[in-house]
Scaffold this active site. Structure first.
Site, PDB file in Angstrom:
ATOM      1  N   CYS A  52       0.404  -1.196  -0.047  1.00 49.92           N
ATOM      2  CA  CYS A  52       0.059   0.239  -0.207  1.00 49.92           C
ATOM      3  C   CYS A  52       1.120   1.170  -0.114  1.00 49.92           C
ATOM      4  O   CYS A  52       0.201   2.240  -0.305  1.00 49.92           O
ATOM      5  CB  CYS A  52      -1.140   0.004   1.460  1.00 49.92           C
ATOM      6  N   ASP A  54       2.872   2.436   2.115  1.00 53.47           N
ATOM      7  CA  ASP A  54       2.975   3.653   3.199  1.00 53.47           C
ATOM      8  C   ASP A  54       4.074   2.961   4.215  1.00 53.47           C
ATOM      9  O   ASP A  54       4.393   2.329   4.385  1.00 53.47           O
ATOM     10  CB  ASP A  54       1.505   3.146   4.979  1.00 53.47           C
ATOM     11  N   CYS A  78      -1.842   6.275   5.251  1.00 55.77           N
ATOM     12  CA  CYS A  78      -3.617   6.620   4.266  1.00 55.77           C
ATOM     13  C   CYS A  78      -3.660   7.083   6.289  1.00 55.77           C
ATOM     14  O   CYS A  78      -2.493   7.099   6.940  1.00 55.77           O
ATOM     15  CB  CYS A  78      -4.024   5.474   4.349  1.00 55.77           C
ATOM     16  N   CYS A 121      -2.865  -1.466   9.128  1.00 57.02           N
ATOM     17  CA  CYS A 121      -1.650  -0.478   9.626  1.00 57.02           C
ATOM     18  C   CYS A 121      -1.642  -0.518  11.311  1.00 57.02           C
ATOM     19  O   CYS A 121      -0.215   0.127  11.683  1.00 57.02           O
ATOM     20  CB  CYS A 121      -2.928   0.889   9.443  1.00 57.02           C
TER      21      CYS A 121
END
Length: 217
Positions: A52, A54, A78, A121
Protein backbone atom coordinates in the site's frame (compact mmCIF):
# COMPACT_ATOMS: atom_id res chain seq x y z
CA UNK A 1 14.43 12.72 9.57
CA UNK A 2 13.92 10.31 6.69
CA UNK A 3 13.45 11.67 3.17
CA UNK A 4 9.93 11.09 1.91
CA UNK A 5 8.32 10.91 5.34
CA UNK A 6 5.69 13.56 5.83
CA UNK A 7 3.88 14.84 8.91
CA UNK A 8 0.41 13.41 9.26
CA UNK A 9 -1.36 16.61 8.19
CA UNK A 10 0.05 16.15 4.66
CA UNK A 11 -2.40 13.32 3.86
CA UNK A 12 -6.05 14.31 3.32
CA UNK A 13 -8.76 12.24 4.95
CA UNK A 14 -12.51 12.11 4.67
CA UNK A 15 -14.16 11.22 7.95
CA UNK A 16 -16.88 9.28 6.13
CA UNK A 17 -16.74 5.63 7.11
CA UNK A 18 -14.01 6.09 9.72
CA UNK A 19 -14.47 5.54 13.44
CA UNK A 20 -14.34 8.67 15.57
CA UNK A 21 -11.07 7.52 17.14
CA UNK A 22 -9.41 7.36 13.73
CA UNK A 23 -10.68 10.83 12.86
CA UNK A 24 -9.51 12.17 16.22
CA UNK A 25 -5.97 10.83 15.89
CA UNK A 26 -5.79 11.98 12.27
CA UNK A 27 -7.07 15.50 12.84
CA UNK A 28 -5.25 15.87 16.17
CA UNK A 29 -2.21 13.60 15.86
CA UNK A 30 -0.19 13.06 19.00
CA UNK A 31 3.58 13.31 19.09
CA UNK A 32 4.34 14.13 15.46
CA UNK A 33 8.05 14.82 15.19
CA UNK A 34 11.51 13.34 15.18
CA UNK A 35 14.40 12.64 17.58
CA UNK A 36 18.09 12.45 16.81
CA UNK A 37 18.45 8.83 15.70
CA UNK A 38 22.16 8.83 16.67
CA UNK A 39 21.28 9.52 20.32
CA UNK A 40 22.16 6.46 22.42
CA UNK A 41 18.92 6.96 24.37
CA UNK A 42 16.74 6.95 21.25
CA UNK A 43 15.42 3.87 19.50
CA UNK A 44 14.16 4.20 15.92
CA UNK A 45 11.80 1.86 14.13
CA UNK A 46 11.31 2.39 10.40
CA UNK A 47 8.86 0.04 8.70
CA UNK A 48 6.84 -0.03 5.51
CA UNK A 49 4.11 -1.91 3.70
CA UNK A 50 5.07 -2.27 0.01
CA UNK A 51 1.55 -3.35 -0.94
CA UNK A 52 0.00 0.00 0.00
CA UNK A 53 3.01 2.30 0.17
CA UNK A 54 2.63 3.23 3.84
CA UNK A 55 5.88 4.12 5.62
CA UNK A 56 6.04 4.58 9.38
CA UNK A 57 8.88 5.90 11.54
CA UNK A 58 8.35 5.57 15.28
CA UNK A 59 10.95 6.65 17.84
CA UNK A 60 11.23 6.19 21.59
CA UNK A 61 13.37 7.98 24.15
CA UNK A 62 14.45 5.72 27.00
CA UNK A 63 15.86 6.57 30.44
CA UNK A 64 18.63 4.72 32.27
CA UNK A 65 16.12 2.33 33.83
CA UNK A 66 14.76 1.19 30.48
CA UNK A 67 11.52 3.17 30.70
CA UNK A 68 10.15 5.07 27.72
CA UNK A 69 9.85 8.73 28.67
CA UNK A 70 8.87 10.11 25.26
CA UNK A 71 7.89 8.99 21.78
CA UNK A 72 7.22 10.52 18.39
CA UNK A 73 6.39 9.51 14.83
CA UNK A 74 6.26 10.52 11.21
CA UNK A 75 4.11 8.55 8.81
CA UNK A 76 3.46 8.68 5.09
CA UNK A 77 0.23 6.89 4.42
CA UNK A 78 -3.51 6.73 4.88
CA UNK A 79 -5.54 8.03 7.79
CA UNK A 80 -5.60 4.63 9.47
CA UNK A 81 -1.80 4.39 9.32
CA UNK A 82 -1.44 7.84 10.83
CA UNK A 83 -3.97 7.10 13.54
CA UNK A 84 -2.25 3.79 14.36
CA UNK A 85 1.09 5.61 14.68
CA UNK A 86 -0.41 8.26 16.93
CA UNK A 87 -2.00 5.68 19.21
CA UNK A 88 1.23 3.69 19.38
CA UNK A 89 3.26 6.69 20.56
CA UNK A 90 0.71 7.37 23.29
CA UNK A 91 0.60 3.79 24.51
CA UNK A 92 4.35 3.27 24.78
CA UNK A 93 4.96 6.25 27.05
CA UNK A 94 5.56 5.36 30.66
CA UNK A 95 6.14 1.68 29.90
CA UNK A 96 9.41 -0.24 29.92
CA UNK A 97 10.98 -1.46 26.69
CA UNK A 98 9.90 -4.96 27.66
CA UNK A 99 6.31 -4.03 28.46
CA UNK A 100 5.67 -2.32 25.11
CA UNK A 101 6.38 -5.59 23.33
CA UNK A 102 3.02 -6.74 24.68
CA UNK A 103 1.23 -4.09 22.60
CA UNK A 104 -0.34 -6.04 19.74
CA UNK A 105 -1.80 -4.88 16.46
CA UNK A 106 -5.15 -6.37 17.48
CA UNK A 107 -5.30 -3.97 20.44
CA UNK A 108 -4.64 -0.95 18.23
CA UNK A 109 -7.11 -2.15 15.59
CA UNK A 110 -9.79 -2.69 18.22
CA UNK A 111 -9.23 0.75 19.74
CA UNK A 112 -9.57 2.40 16.33
CA UNK A 113 -12.27 0.02 15.04
CA UNK A 114 -10.25 -0.56 11.89
CA UNK A 115 -11.97 -2.49 9.09
CA UNK A 116 -10.27 -5.68 7.85
CA UNK A 117 -8.86 -3.87 4.82
CA UNK A 118 -6.94 -1.52 7.15
CA UNK A 119 -5.54 -4.05 9.60
CA UNK A 120 -2.11 -3.78 7.97
CA UNK A 121 -1.88 -0.27 9.46
CA UNK A 122 -2.06 -1.55 13.02
CA UNK A 123 0.40 -4.29 12.08
CA UNK A 124 2.83 -1.62 10.94
CA UNK A 125 2.48 0.14 14.29
CA UNK A 126 3.30 -3.07 16.18
CA UNK A 127 6.27 -3.72 13.91
CA UNK A 128 7.50 -0.15 14.40
CA UNK A 129 7.41 -0.54 18.19
CA UNK A 130 9.38 -3.79 18.00
CA UNK A 131 11.91 -2.24 15.63
CA UNK A 132 12.42 0.77 17.91
CA UNK A 133 12.97 -1.50 20.92
CA UNK A 134 15.42 -3.65 18.95
CA UNK A 135 17.34 -0.53 17.95
CA UNK A 136 17.64 0.88 21.48
CA UNK A 137 18.73 -2.49 22.85
CA UNK A 138 21.42 -2.78 20.17
CA UNK A 139 22.67 0.71 21.01
CA UNK A 140 22.75 -0.01 24.74
CA UNK A 141 24.58 -3.32 24.22
CA UNK A 142 27.18 -1.67 21.99
CA UNK A 143 27.72 1.14 24.49
CA UNK A 144 28.11 -1.34 27.34
CA UNK A 145 30.70 -3.36 25.44
CA UNK A 146 32.62 -0.20 24.60
CA UNK A 147 32.61 0.88 28.23
CA UNK A 148 33.93 -2.53 29.30
CA UNK A 149 36.79 -2.33 26.82
CA UNK A 150 37.63 1.25 27.77
CA UNK A 151 37.65 0.34 31.46
CA UNK A 152 40.66 -1.90 30.87
CA UNK A 153 42.68 0.96 29.40
CA UNK A 154 42.45 2.66 32.79
CA UNK A 155 43.66 -0.39 34.70
CA UNK A 156 47.34 -0.83 33.78
CA UNK A 157 47.97 -3.05 36.82
CA UNK A 158 45.64 -5.58 35.23
CA UNK A 159 47.93 -5.89 32.24
CA UNK A 160 51.05 -5.94 34.38
CA UNK A 161 49.84 -9.04 36.22
CA UNK A 162 49.06 -11.17 33.18
CA UNK A 163 48.87 -11.04 29.41
CA UNK A 164 47.20 -14.16 28.15
CA UNK A 165 45.39 -15.46 25.10
CA UNK A 166 42.13 -17.15 26.02
CA UNK A 167 40.46 -19.94 24.05
CA UNK A 168 38.35 -23.02 24.64
CA UNK A 169 41.39 -25.17 25.47
CA UNK A 170 42.77 -22.66 27.93
CA UNK A 171 42.83 -22.78 31.69
CA UNK A 172 42.43 -19.68 33.83
CA UNK A 173 45.62 -17.89 34.73
CA UNK A 174 46.67 -17.65 38.35
CA UNK A 175 46.03 -13.94 38.42
CA UNK A 176 42.74 -13.44 36.62
CA UNK A 177 39.34 -15.08 36.43
CA UNK A 178 38.18 -16.53 33.08
CA UNK A 179 35.91 -13.58 32.14
CA UNK A 180 38.78 -11.14 32.62
CA UNK A 181 41.09 -13.37 30.63
CA UNK A 182 38.58 -13.34 27.81
CA UNK A 183 38.31 -9.56 27.90
CA UNK A 184 42.08 -9.20 27.64
CA UNK A 185 42.18 -11.54 24.67
CA UNK A 186 39.38 -9.53 23.05
CA UNK A 187 41.21 -6.30 23.77
CA UNK A 188 44.36 -7.74 22.23
CA UNK A 189 42.41 -8.74 19.12
CA UNK A 190 40.93 -5.27 18.75
CA UNK A 191 44.42 -3.83 18.78
CA UNK A 192 45.48 -6.20 16.02
CA UNK A 193 47.91 -8.22 18.13
CA UNK A 194 49.49 -10.96 16.01
CA UNK A 195 52.52 -11.75 18.21
CA UNK A 196 50.89 -14.63 20.09
CA UNK A 197 52.49 -18.01 19.50
CA UNK A 198 50.93 -21.45 19.18
CA UNK A 199 53.44 -24.04 20.37
CA UNK A 200 50.95 -26.92 20.26
CA UNK A 201 50.35 -26.63 16.55
CA UNK A 202 46.59 -26.21 16.88
CA UNK A 203 44.46 -23.90 14.80
CA UNK A 204 43.39 -21.95 17.87
CA UNK A 205 45.59 -20.15 20.33
CA UNK A 206 46.37 -21.88 23.59
CA UNK A 207 46.54 -20.18 26.93
CA UNK A 208 50.21 -19.26 27.17
CA UNK A 209 51.90 -16.36 28.95
CA UNK A 210 53.23 -14.17 26.18
CA UNK A 211 53.82 -10.40 26.35
CA UNK A 212 51.99 -8.32 23.82
CA UNK A 213 53.57 -5.02 22.79
CA UNK A 214 50.19 -3.66 21.80
CA UNK A 215 48.79 -3.82 25.32
CA UNK A 216 49.37 -0.95 27.77
CA UNK A 217 51.65 -1.69 30.70
Amino acid sequence: SVPGLLPSAAVPLSSRGYHKNVVDHYENPRNVGSFDKTDVNVGTGLVGAPACGDVMKLQIRVDDDGNIVDSCFKTFGCGSAIASSSVATEWVKGKSVEEVLDIKNQDIAKHLSLPPVKLHCSMLAEDAIKAAVKDIKAKRDAAQQLNQIQSYTHTPALFQRARWAMCSCATPSQNLSPPENLQIAHYSTLYGCNCLENPMGKSSLCCIPHPCDHLPR
